[in-house]
Design a protein around this motif. Sequence first.
Motif, short mmCIF file in Angstrom:
data_model
loop_
_atom_site.label_atom_id
_atom_site.label_comp_id
_atom_site.label_asym_id
_atom_site.label_seq_id
_atom_site.Cartn_x
_atom_site.Cartn_y
_atom_site.Cartn_z
N SER A 150 18.39 -45.40 13.26
CA SER A 150 18.07 -46.27 14.40
C SER A 150 16.56 -46.44 14.55
CB SER A 150 18.67 -45.69 15.69
OG SER A 150 18.08 -44.44 16.02
N ALA A 151 15.79 -45.40 14.19
CA ALA A 151 14.33 -45.52 14.28
C ALA A 151 13.79 -46.54 13.29
CB ALA A 151 13.68 -44.15 14.04
N ALA A 152 14.33 -46.57 12.06
CA ALA A 152 13.88 -47.54 11.07
C ALA A 152 14.17 -48.96 11.52
CB ALA A 152 14.54 -47.27 9.72
N ASP A 153 15.34 -49.18 12.12
CA ASP A 153 15.67 -50.51 12.63
C ASP A 153 14.77 -50.90 13.80
OD1 ASP A 153 17.64 -52.86 12.88
OD2 ASP A 153 17.70 -51.99 14.89
N SER A 154 14.51 -49.95 14.70
CA SER A 154 13.66 -50.24 15.86
C SER A 154 12.23 -50.54 15.44
CB SER A 154 13.68 -49.06 16.83
OG SER A 154 14.96 -48.89 17.41
N VAL A 155 11.70 -49.78 14.49
CA VAL A 155 10.33 -50.02 14.01
C VAL A 155 10.24 -51.42 13.40
CG1 VAL A 155 8.65 -49.37 12.25
CG2 VAL A 155 9.69 -47.63 13.69
N ASP A 208 17.38 -58.98 7.16
CA ASP A 208 17.25 -57.74 6.40
C ASP A 208 17.80 -57.92 4.99
OD1 ASP A 208 17.94 -55.39 9.12
OD2 ASP A 208 16.18 -56.59 8.65
N GLU A 209 17.00 -57.53 3.99
CA GLU A 209 17.49 -57.54 2.61
C GLU A 209 18.31 -56.29 2.34
OE1 GLU A 209 14.63 -58.27 -0.38
OE2 GLU A 209 14.16 -60.29 0.34
N TYR A 210 17.93 -55.16 2.94
CA TYR A 210 18.75 -53.96 2.87
C TYR A 210 18.37 -53.01 3.98
CZ TYR A 210 14.70 -52.16 0.19
OH TYR A 210 13.44 -51.81 -0.24
N SER A 211 19.31 -52.13 4.31
CA SER A 211 19.11 -51.04 5.26
C SER A 211 19.97 -49.89 4.76
CB SER A 211 19.55 -51.47 6.67
OG SER A 211 19.42 -50.40 7.59
N ARG A 212 19.33 -48.80 4.27
CA ARG A 212 20.10 -47.78 3.56
C ARG A 212 19.41 -46.42 3.62
NH1 ARG A 212 18.65 -51.04 -1.91
NH2 ARG A 212 16.62 -50.10 -2.38
N GLU A 213 20.18 -45.40 3.27
CA GLU A 213 19.64 -44.04 3.23
C GLU A 213 18.57 -43.94 2.16
OE1 GLU A 213 21.35 -39.44 3.01
OE2 GLU A 213 22.58 -41.13 2.32
N HIS A 214 17.54 -43.14 2.45
CA HIS A 214 16.42 -43.02 1.51
C HIS A 214 15.80 -41.63 1.68
CE1 HIS A 214 13.05 -44.52 -0.97
NE2 HIS A 214 12.28 -43.79 -0.18
N LYS A 215 16.13 -40.70 0.78
CA LYS A 215 15.59 -39.34 0.89
C LYS A 215 14.20 -39.27 0.27
CE LYS A 215 19.86 -36.70 1.27
NZ LYS A 215 20.63 -35.53 0.79
N VAL A 216 13.35 -38.44 0.88
CA VAL A 216 11.99 -38.21 0.39
C VAL A 216 11.81 -36.71 0.22
CG1 VAL A 216 9.53 -38.44 0.87
CG2 VAL A 216 11.09 -40.27 1.53
N ASP A 217 11.58 -36.27 -1.01
CA ASP A 217 11.44 -34.84 -1.31
C ASP A 217 12.58 -34.03 -0.72
OD1 ASP A 217 9.10 -35.38 -2.68
OD2 ASP A 217 7.79 -34.90 -0.99
N GLY A 218 13.78 -34.57 -0.81
CA GLY A 218 14.97 -33.88 -0.32
C GLY A 218 15.19 -33.99 1.18
N ARG A 219 14.28 -34.62 1.90
CA ARG A 219 14.41 -34.78 3.35
C ARG A 219 15.18 -36.05 3.69
NH1 ARG A 219 12.64 -30.27 6.39
NH2 ARG A 219 10.85 -29.33 5.35
N GLN A 220 15.97 -35.97 4.75
CA GLN A 220 16.76 -37.12 5.18
C GLN A 220 15.84 -38.26 5.62
OE1 GLN A 220 19.04 -36.57 8.74
NE2 GLN A 220 20.40 -38.29 8.35
N GLY A 221 16.17 -39.46 5.17
CA GLY A 221 15.37 -40.62 5.54
C GLY A 221 16.19 -41.89 5.52
N TRP A 222 15.57 -42.98 5.98
CA TRP A 222 16.23 -44.29 5.99
C TRP A 222 15.16 -45.35 5.72
CZ3 TRP A 222 21.47 -44.49 6.49
CH2 TRP A 222 22.05 -45.78 6.54
#
Length: 304
Positions: free
Chosen positions: A207-212, A229-243
């Motif tokens: 929700s934060a990624a969409d709001s930003v 939006d071209e895409y909205s999906r999960e995106h991990k960084v160094d094993g940390r949860q991200g979007w």
Amino acid sequence: MGPGWYSDPAGGGGYRWWDGRAWTSDTTTTPGPAPRTASSGGSRRATPWGWIVGGLAVVLAVILAVAFLVNRSGGPRDITDDYPTASSTVSAWDDGSTPTPTPTPTPPGSESPSPRNTPSEGDGGSRPCPTASGTADTPPSNDGRLHGGGISVAEPGAGWEQSSFPAAVMFFASDLDGRSAPITGTWVNILGVGELTKSDGFADVQSAADSVTSCLASSGFMSATGREDEYSREHKVDGRQGWTVRSRVESSSASGVKGSYFDVIVVDVGRPDSLAVVALETTIDHHEQDAMRQRVLDSVRVDG
């Protein structure tokens, strides 16, 4: 990013006019149309009052001329004729009609007065983009990377410089390290890395990624015509949860730019009260920026 009222980078809770090239001396606490000192070339909105006043003057002149000619020629005067008096109103519209007022544009970056930035929430409601209460800017590092919120990215390279503009556009983030790049005389792209406070409504990475993305699209464009939006999906960084969200936002401005792409990555770095954010803006149809974009997005790392 085009001309407009933005949160004053000097602080104080007010707004300052960005003319597309630099901050001007025009400030206000109640943002509205472009200041009188703003050049017509730097503004994305035209003010119609000059045309209306001119039109009224022409109508009044025609009425007075006709009355003068009729009286001089000795012709009859209908007792129902409406000549202007001190108590009557001369208008380009019928006296019985009510002209529709021109809406006053509402600037970004504040909850008071009510901002125009209203990203959607998951429950179908809306909320204004918050203004971060923390430190807006972070001192630059000397390691070739931008740091903020517990993450970092590589410097974007030639043409990008440190400025206060990213902090003004990303008014909802704190601990911000940013760069900007002029595209035309009235259009500037931004890159920012910073922190989002959960108590401001940035509760989870998705929700934060969409709001930003919504805050950037609505605050950075004075003439935005829509977001796709071209895409909205999960995106991990160094094993940390991200979007991550990639969004195309077109603009009807006369700057010669169709609009911008926004790439937003939000990461949960393990801090109990905040999330980390990266936001990169590139210009539609400027494919020379593609390699830089990919390199920056691939360089996102969790600090420490």
